[in-house]
Design a protein around this motif. Structure first.
Motif, PDB file in Angstrom:
ATOM      1  N   SER A   4      49.284  21.927  65.685  1.00  0.00           N
ATOM      2  CA  SER A   4      50.020  20.668  65.588  1.00  0.00           C
ATOM      3  C   SER A   4      50.237  20.365  64.101  1.00  0.00           C
ATOM      4  O   SER A   4      49.283  20.329  63.323  1.00  0.00           O
ATOM      5  N   ILE A   5      51.512  20.168  63.724  1.00  0.00           N
ATOM      6  CA  ILE A   5      51.856  19.947  62.318  1.00  0.00           C
ATOM      7  C   ILE A   5      52.618  18.639  62.177  1.00  0.00           C
ATOM      8  O   ILE A   5      53.592  18.404  62.899  1.00  0.00           O
ATOM      9  N   LEU A   6      52.206  17.775  61.252  1.00  0.00           N
ATOM     10  CA  LEU A   6      52.953  16.570  60.912  1.00  0.00           C
ATOM     11  C   LEU A   6      53.711  16.863  59.627  1.00  0.00           C
ATOM     12  O   LEU A   6      53.102  17.256  58.630  1.00  0.00           O
ATOM     13  N   ASP A  28      53.641  23.184  66.876  1.00  0.00           N
ATOM     14  CA  ASP A  28      54.085  21.969  67.545  1.00  0.00           C
ATOM     15  C   ASP A  28      54.325  20.907  66.462  1.00  0.00           C
ATOM     16  O   ASP A  28      53.404  20.188  66.083  1.00  0.00           O
ATOM     17  N   PRO A  29      55.581  20.821  65.931  1.00  0.00           N
ATOM     18  CA  PRO A  29      55.841  19.898  64.825  1.00  0.00           C
ATOM     19  C   PRO A  29      56.167  18.477  65.276  1.00  0.00           C
ATOM     20  O   PRO A  29      56.792  18.259  66.317  1.00  0.00           O
ATOM     21  N   ALA A  49      47.488  20.377  60.465  1.00  0.00           N
ATOM     22  CA  ALA A  49      47.906  20.374  59.054  1.00  0.00           C
ATOM     23  C   ALA A  49      49.036  19.366  58.882  1.00  0.00           C
ATOM     24  O   ALA A  49      49.725  19.007  59.843  1.00  0.00           O
ATOM     25  N   ILE A  50      49.215  18.928  57.632  1.00  0.00           N
ATOM     26  CA  ILE A  50      50.270  17.983  57.280  1.00  0.00           C
ATOM     27  C   ILE A  50      51.095  18.581  56.148  1.00  0.00           C
ATOM     28  O   ILE A  50      50.545  19.198  55.229  1.00  0.00           O
ATOM     29  N   ALA A 115      51.267  30.096  54.870  1.00  0.00           N
ATOM     30  CA  ALA A 115      50.412  29.105  54.200  1.00  0.00           C
ATOM     31  C   ALA A 115      49.748  28.183  55.222  1.00  0.00           C
ATOM     32  O   ALA A 115      48.566  27.872  55.125  1.00  0.00           O
ATOM     33  N   LEU A 116      50.513  27.763  56.230  1.00  0.00           N
ATOM     34  CA  LEU A 116      49.948  26.891  57.268  1.00  0.00           C
ATOM     35  C   LEU A 116      48.847  27.611  58.052  1.00  0.00           C
ATOM     36  O   LEU A 116      47.800  27.021  58.320  1.00  0.00           O
ATOM     37  N   ASN A 117      49.097  28.850  58.393  1.00  0.00           N
ATOM     38  CA  ASN A 117      48.067  29.616  59.111  1.00  0.00           C
ATOM     39  C   ASN A 117      46.806  29.770  58.274  1.00  0.00           C
ATOM     40  O   ASN A 117      45.693  29.706  58.795  1.00  0.00           O
ATOM     41  N   MET A 118      46.974  29.939  56.964  1.00  0.00           N
ATOM     42  CA  MET A 118      45.816  30.085  56.076  1.00  0.00           C
ATOM     43  C   MET A 118      45.019  28.783  55.987  1.00  0.00           C
ATOM     44  O   MET A 118      43.809  28.779  56.169  1.00  0.00           O
ATOM     45  N   VAL A 119      45.714  27.663  55.744  1.00  0.00           N
ATOM     46  CA  VAL A 119      44.988  26.404  55.534  1.00  0.00           C
ATOM     47  C   VAL A 119      44.494  25.776  56.825  1.00  0.00           C
ATOM     48  O   VAL A 119      43.501  25.056  56.829  1.00  0.00           O
TER      49      VAL A 119
END
Length: 125
Positions: A4-6, A28-29, A49-50, A115-119
């Motif tokens: 889930s990403i904001l 899921d943005p 993540a945001i 980057a999102l997968n990493m953080v």
């Protein structure tokens, strides 16, 4: 399970590009149009993540990051800054506010996803 990403950006084009890139990557943005709207959307949400822009009306990215970090349930949520800015002092200010990383626009969707997968802790690229 999809992450889930904001994503917060005052540009409709960037919000649309982020939604497309994130959806295609299986995320899921949820999008918001500025920092105030972002805080409203974040209320009751627990994103993995945001992503936030810096230069926005009403509440800029720095203020948004600081407000998010004041909430106990979001103190460890990864926050990536996505902006046209690249000045070292702005990166340092974002880090001091609590940002996890910095990506310069225009963004490469594959690099953003990596980057999102990493953080967000999945470790997959």
């Amino acid at each position: 399970m999809s992450l889930s990403i904001l994503a917060i950006d005052d540009s409709r084009t960037i919000r649309d590009m982020l939604t497309l890139a994130l959806t295609q990557a299986g995320f899921d943005p949820t999008v918001a149009e500025d920092g105030i709207h972002g805080l409203e959307v974040l209320d009751g949400m627990q994103p993995d993540a945001i992503i936030t822009d810096i230069n926005m009306p009403r509440l800029d990215g720095f203020g948004f990051i600081e407000a998010v970090r004041e909430q106990p349930q979001h103190q460890t949520t990864p926050i990536l800054v996505l902006t046209t800015e690249s000045a070292p002092e702005l990166k340092a200010r974002a880090r001091a506010a609590g940002a996890t990383g910095w990506i310069v626009k225009p963004f490469d969707p594959a690099k953003l996803v990596k980057a999102l997968n990493m953080v967000a802790g999945t470790g997959t690229a």
